[in-house]
Motif scaffolding. Structure first.
Motif, PDB file in Angstrom:
ATOM      1  N   ILE A 153       1.109   3.952  -3.103  1.00 21.37           N
ATOM      2  CA  ILE A 153       0.810   5.388  -3.005  1.00 21.37           C
ATOM      3  C   ILE A 153       1.995   6.207  -3.503  1.00 21.37           C
ATOM      4  CG2 ILE A 153       0.375   7.288  -1.402  1.00 21.37           C
ATOM      5  CD1 ILE A 153      -1.099   5.228   0.383  1.00 21.37           C
ATOM      6  N   ARG A 154       3.177   5.838  -3.051  1.00 18.48           N
ATOM      7  CA  ARG A 154       4.384   6.584  -3.451  1.00 18.48           C
ATOM      8  C   ARG A 154       4.609   6.499  -4.955  1.00 18.48           C
ATOM      9  NH1 ARG A 154       6.983   9.847  -4.636  1.00 18.48           N
ATOM     10  NH2 ARG A 154       9.051  10.571  -3.981  1.00 18.48           N
ATOM     11  N   MET A 178      -5.761  10.590   3.610  1.00 16.01           N
ATOM     12  CA  MET A 178      -4.322  10.364   3.762  1.00 16.01           C
ATOM     13  C   MET A 178      -3.534  11.565   3.238  1.00 16.01           C
ATOM     14  SD  MET A 178      -2.487   7.790   4.993  1.00 16.01           S
ATOM     15  CE  MET A 178      -3.886   6.659   4.989  1.00 16.01           C
ATOM     16  N   TYR A 192       3.976   2.590   8.881  1.00 14.50           N
ATOM     17  CA  TYR A 192       3.969   4.052   8.824  1.00 14.50           C
ATOM     18  C   TYR A 192       2.773   4.601   9.599  1.00 14.50           C
ATOM     19  CZ  TYR A 192       7.513   3.410   5.250  1.00 14.50           C
ATOM     20  OH  TYR A 192       8.664   3.058   4.591  1.00 14.50           O
ATOM     21  N   LEU A 193       1.637   3.906   9.498  1.00 10.15           N
ATOM     22  CA  LEU A 193       0.464   4.320  10.261  1.00 10.15           C
ATOM     23  C   LEU A 193       0.737   4.243  11.764  1.00 10.15           C
ATOM     24  CD1 LEU A 193      -2.772   2.846   8.610  1.00 10.15           C
ATOM     25  CD2 LEU A 193      -2.326   5.234   9.149  1.00 10.15           C
ATOM     26  N   VAL A 237       3.929   8.908   3.352  1.00  5.97           N
ATOM     27  CA  VAL A 237       4.880   8.036   2.645  1.00  5.97           C
ATOM     28  C   VAL A 237       6.109   8.811   2.181  1.00  5.97           C
ATOM     29  CG1 VAL A 237       3.074   6.414   1.941  1.00  5.97           C
ATOM     30  CG2 VAL A 237       3.655   8.330   0.436  1.00  5.97           C
ATOM     31  N   LEU A 264       1.691  -0.209   4.412  1.00  6.25           N
ATOM     32  CA  LEU A 264       1.311   1.048   5.057  1.00  6.25           C
ATOM     33  C   LEU A 264       1.298   0.941   6.580  1.00  6.25           C
ATOM     34  CD1 LEU A 264       0.304   3.973   4.677  1.00  6.25           C
ATOM     35  CD2 LEU A 264      -2.029   3.051   4.563  1.00  6.25           C
ATOM     36  N   THR A 300       0.799  -1.230   0.000  1.00  6.72           N
ATOM     37  CA  THR A 300       0.000   0.000   0.000  1.00  6.72           C
ATOM     38  C   THR A 300       0.832   1.280   0.000  1.00  6.72           C
ATOM     39  OG1 THR A 300      -1.815  -1.144   1.117  1.00  6.72           O
ATOM     40  CG2 THR A 300      -1.816   1.259   1.182  1.00  6.72           C
ATOM     41  N   ALA A 301       1.773   1.404   0.949  1.00  7.13           N
ATOM     42  CA  ALA A 301       2.587   2.628   0.994  1.00  7.13           C
ATOM     43  C   ALA A 301       3.409   2.768  -0.282  1.00  7.13           C
ATOM     44  CB  ALA A 301       3.498   2.624   2.223  1.00  7.13           C
TER      45      ALA A 301
END
Length: 233
Positions: free
Chosen positions: A93-94, A174, A193-194, A179, A190, A89-90
């Motif tokens: 997104i990045r 978000m 980081y969360l 990220v 993710l 996920t992270a």
């Protein structure tokens, strides 16, 4: 006011085989409509028409189907199927940010494998301020009784033993800053980081009581298909 969204759609849906051996999970039908189309239509109803979708497993099938549909939104595809490994996920997104598909401003992040009657417009006006995320949370479903996090006031905290927990609904606001330490192309889930942001009181949340289903098994798919058919009559 939030004007963009990303729908996470790159997973394999292994628990839903054999259906997902040939059909990417986002295209699994719910009341004769692909699961991802329910999300796109709800986002459009909320006034969010700038939508990014990451494609991974069976990405060519997903991309071809989406491009054939006229959904009245600006749909951008972050194609992870051309990469060696799924980005998580992270990382996803990045990767979308690095391609300019997501602007460097807060966005709605929607798990592609949930179904809900929740009005996305309720997240559209969330202002993060200095926070990195805002999560929609639900009471723990039967298949996930241990939950994910704690909600203390309006702050989401890492789960603590002995404290009532709640489940992340896969619906959130978000900040791209979440990220910031991820390198484009890096495989990165993710959750770490969360949790790091939670430990710094940088994640807020709200409970929702709308109909919500993690469409992770064929049994739950059958339930939501039946519910949605009655809903649309």
């Amino acid at each position: 006011m939030i004007t963009q969204a990303m729908i996470l759609s790159a997973g394999k849906g292994t628990r839903m085989r054999p259906l997902t051996l040939t059909t990417p999970k986002p295209l699994v039908p719910v009341a004769d409509k692909p699961l991802i189309v329910w999300h796109i239509e709800r986002l459009k109803q909320a006034g969010i028409s700038d939508i990014v979708i990451n494609a991974g497993y069976l990405g060519d099938v997903l991309i071809d189907r989406l491009r054939a549909l006229d959904l009245g939104v600006k749909l951008s595809i972050s194609d992870e199927s051309v990469l060696d490994e799924p980005l998580e996920t992270a990382g996803g997104i990045r990767y979308a940010l690095s391609q300019g598909l997501l602007r460097d401003e807060p966005f709605l992040l929607i798990n592609g494998d949930v179904w809900t009657t929740f009005d996305f417009g309720r997240l559209k006006s969330i202002s993060l301020g200095k926070k990195l995320a805002h999560l929609a949370l639900v009471e723990n479903p039967e298949h996930h009784r241990l939950g994910d996090f704690n909600l203390v006031g309006d702050l989401v905290q890492p789960k603590t033993d002995g404290v009532p927990s709640v489940t992340f609904a896969g619906l959130s606001v978000m900040s791209p800053k979440m990220v910031a330490d991820v390198v484009a192309g890096q495989i990165a889930p993710l959750a770490p980081y969360l949790r790091q942001a939670m430990s710094q009181n940088l994640v807020s949340g709200q409970m929702i009581d709308d109909v919500w289903v993690d469409v992770g098994t064929l049994e739950r798919l059958a339930w939501v298909d039946n519910f949605a058919r009655h809903l649309t009559k």
